[in-house]
Design a protein around this motif. Structure first.
Motif, mmCIF file in Angstrom:
data_model
loop_
_atom_site.group_PDB
_atom_site.id
_atom_site.type_symbol
_atom_site.label_atom_id
_atom_site.label_comp_id
_atom_site.label_asym_id
_atom_site.label_seq_id
_atom_site.Cartn_x
_atom_site.Cartn_y
_atom_site.Cartn_z
ATOM 1 N N LEU A 1 0.833 -1.201 0.000
ATOM 2 C CA LEU A 1 0.000 0.000 0.000
ATOM 3 C C LEU A 1 0.867 1.250 0.000
ATOM 4 O O LEU A 1 0.625 2.192 -0.759
ATOM 5 C CB LEU A 1 -0.917 -0.027 1.224
ATOM 6 C CG LEU A 1 -1.915 1.116 1.318
ATOM 7 C CD1 LEU A 1 -2.878 1.103 0.146
ATOM 8 C CD2 LEU A 1 -2.676 1.059 2.632
ATOM 9 N N ALA A 2 1.878 1.255 0.856
ATOM 10 C CA ALA A 2 2.753 2.426 0.936
ATOM 11 C C ALA A 2 3.458 2.658 -0.401
ATOM 12 O O ALA A 2 3.679 3.807 -0.810
ATOM 13 C CB ALA A 2 3.783 2.232 2.053
ATOM 14 N N THR A 3 3.800 1.572 -1.067
ATOM 15 C CA THR A 3 4.448 1.692 -2.375
ATOM 16 C C THR A 3 3.520 2.349 -3.369
ATOM 17 O O THR A 3 3.901 3.247 -4.138
ATOM 18 C CB THR A 3 4.880 0.306 -2.877
ATOM 19 O OG1 THR A 3 5.833 -0.239 -1.957
ATOM 20 C CG2 THR A 3 5.490 0.377 -4.262
ATOM 21 N N LEU A 4 2.284 1.918 -3.362
ATOM 22 C CA LEU A 4 1.282 2.481 -4.265
ATOM 23 C C LEU A 4 1.118 3.979 -3.989
ATOM 24 O O LEU A 4 1.083 4.800 -4.926
ATOM 25 C CB LEU A 4 -0.030 1.744 -4.029
ATOM 26 C CG LEU A 4 -1.043 1.646 -5.143
ATOM 27 C CD1 LEU A 4 -0.450 1.215 -6.463
ATOM 28 C CD2 LEU A 4 -2.159 0.701 -4.734
ATOM 29 N N LEU B 1 12.042 3.381 -4.939
ATOM 30 C CA LEU B 1 10.969 2.885 -4.083
ATOM 31 C C LEU B 1 11.526 2.067 -2.922
ATOM 32 O O LEU B 1 11.038 2.174 -1.792
ATOM 33 C CB LEU B 1 9.983 2.052 -4.895
ATOM 34 C CG LEU B 1 8.979 2.853 -5.713
ATOM 35 C CD1 LEU B 1 8.300 1.994 -6.751
ATOM 36 C CD2 LEU B 1 7.945 3.495 -4.798
ATOM 37 N N ALA B 2 12.534 1.244 -3.219
ATOM 38 C CA ALA B 2 13.125 0.429 -2.153
ATOM 39 C C ALA B 2 13.675 1.324 -1.057
ATOM 40 O O ALA B 2 13.467 1.080 0.135
ATOM 41 C CB ALA B 2 14.231 -0.455 -2.730
ATOM 42 N N GLU B 3 14.371 2.371 -1.471
ATOM 43 C CA GLU B 3 14.924 3.277 -0.477
ATOM 44 C C GLU B 3 13.824 4.023 0.269
ATOM 45 O O GLU B 3 13.886 4.184 1.491
ATOM 46 C CB GLU B 3 15.852 4.274 -1.169
ATOM 47 C CG GLU B 3 16.477 5.256 -0.204
ATOM 48 C CD GLU B 3 17.649 6.014 -0.814
ATOM 49 O OE1 GLU B 3 18.099 5.656 -1.921
ATOM 50 O OE2 GLU B 3 18.108 6.958 -0.171
ATOM 51 N N SER C 1 13.252 -7.201 -2.563
ATOM 52 C CA SER C 1 11.917 -7.191 -1.964
ATOM 53 C C SER C 1 10.999 -6.261 -2.727
ATOM 54 O O SER C 1 9.834 -6.576 -2.978
ATOM 55 C CB SER C 1 12.005 -6.765 -0.500
ATOM 56 O OG SER C 1 12.924 -7.565 0.207
ATOM 57 N N MET C 2 11.540 -5.113 -3.114
ATOM 58 C CA MET C 2 10.715 -4.154 -3.849
ATOM 59 C C MET C 2 10.367 -4.688 -5.238
ATOM 60 O O MET C 2 9.279 -4.438 -5.764
ATOM 61 C CB MET C 2 11.416 -2.802 -3.929
ATOM 62 C CG MET C 2 10.593 -1.730 -4.594
ATOM 63 S SD MET C 2 8.894 -1.582 -3.992
ATOM 64 C CE MET C 2 9.095 -0.869 -2.379
ATOM 65 N N ILE D 1 6.520 -4.798 -6.464
ATOM 66 C CA ILE D 1 6.084 -4.217 -7.736
ATOM 67 C C ILE D 1 5.429 -5.281 -8.617
ATOM 68 O O ILE D 1 4.403 -5.045 -9.248
ATOM 69 C CB ILE D 1 7.278 -3.558 -8.456
ATOM 70 C CG1 ILE D 1 7.728 -2.315 -7.676
ATOM 71 C CG2 ILE D 1 6.914 -3.195 -9.895
ATOM 72 C CD1 ILE D 1 9.104 -1.795 -8.067
ATOM 73 N N ALA D 2 6.053 -6.454 -8.636
ATOM 74 C CA ALA D 2 5.485 -7.536 -9.450
ATOM 75 C C ALA D 2 4.074 -7.876 -8.994
ATOM 76 O O ALA D 2 3.166 -8.096 -9.796
ATOM 77 C CB ALA D 2 6.387 -8.774 -9.364
ATOM 78 N N LYS D 3 3.899 -7.891 -7.682
ATOM 79 C CA LYS D 3 2.575 -8.200 -7.116
ATOM 80 C C LYS D 3 1.548 -7.150 -7.531
ATOM 81 O O LYS D 3 0.438 -7.466 -7.976
ATOM 82 C CB LYS D 3 2.659 -8.220 -5.581
ATOM 83 C CG LYS D 3 3.050 -9.545 -5.036
ATOM 84 C CD LYS D 3 1.832 -10.435 -4.987
ATOM 85 C CE LYS D 3 2.066 -11.601 -4.087
ATOM 86 N NZ LYS D 3 1.151 -12.675 -4.234
#
Lengths: 147, 147
Positions: free
Chosen positions: B43-46, B60-62, B70-71, B75-77
């Motif tokens: 969610l936070a990534t979105l 995004l990972a940072e 992991s990122m 993203i793939a998900k």
DNA sequence: CATGAGTCATTACCTTTGCTAACTATATGT
DNA sequence: ACATATAGTTAGCAAAGGTAATGACTCATG
């Protein structure tokens, strides 16, 4: 940056502004105290046990919305770290009770202290009027949080 | 339950009261919007991608404090769920850029709407004076959250 | 231009944390 | 006494995070 009360006439606008600010504020507070390397569930479990003085694994699982086997593992982890201890249940041999160790209580105390020190520091940078407004709002936020 | 401004004279006391109430309030708000079955990181990534319009996996990972592999998976998900999409980076063939799909934006919008509706509903149960006090405090909470 | 070093995303493997199914021990009701 | 319910735990699986390794690309240097 909102101007004082500007655009906050409706409940919806106020809700929107509060949602953003509160989420950001609590996120930042959480970051201040993340040195203990406990997962959210582990930390919440520790908090719950401390608040209730002693709880059973089943109670904790329900309280934290995880399944009992998961809670068994959380408790085992916290016990291994010396933060929780198990004891036989006083009246039911199927059960165990879990309580916080002095070390666990100290960890929680430190966590709270760190967050509050961070927030108090920021409060000191506000004007007296701003602080007064927050003082007036604090019991209302408290009320909101328990409604 | 705090009485109006009672015991809140010091910054430390105010910080303590706010810490507890704000954590509880945001926790409850989060629970209102948990129907999307995204993990906190997803969610936070979105949210981050939407706010920045487009980001690379490394950024995004940072931003989310996870390692790049992991990122990649996050993203793939999200891409598999049609919430994010990848594109070749405009200037660097090693990289990709990630942006939010209309579906992803809609999910975030709905998340925000649900939380705000929940909060607005609670605001309606306050007195006009209480609401006014929150309106006065809102820009200060905003200020606190960005200091 | 060729080469070596650095950068970036990704894959493979491992650990941790959550779930469900199953099990053992205990408690309760008939 | 026996059947049923309760409680915690173990085993197996899936998901999410980490580290190590890899291949492709970019950049700096000779």
């Amino acid at each position: 940056m909102l101007t004082n009360t500007q655009n906050l006439r409706s409940d919806a606008a106020l809700a929107s502004a509060l949602r953003v600010s509160l989420a950001r504020l609590t996120r930042r507070m959480r970051k201040q105290a993340a040195h203990h390397s406990l997962t959210p569930t582990q930390l919440a479990t520790l908090v719950a046990v401390e608040r209730h003085t002693a709880m059973t694994p089943g109670e904790l699982a329900e309280h934290e919305k995880v399944q009992p086997p998961s809670m068994t593992r959380v408790i085992a982890k916290l016990e291994a770290r010396g933060l929780l201890e198990r004891a036989p249940h006083p009246t039911d041999r199927r059960q165990v009770t879990v309580s916080v160790t002095p070390q666990g209580a100290a960890l929680l105390k430190e966590e709270r202290r760190t967050k509050e020190a961070w927030l108090a520091q920021r409060l000191r940078d506000l004007t007296p009027e701003e602080r007064a407004a927050l003082r007036a709002a604090a019991p209302i936020l408290e009320k909101l949080s328990t409604m």
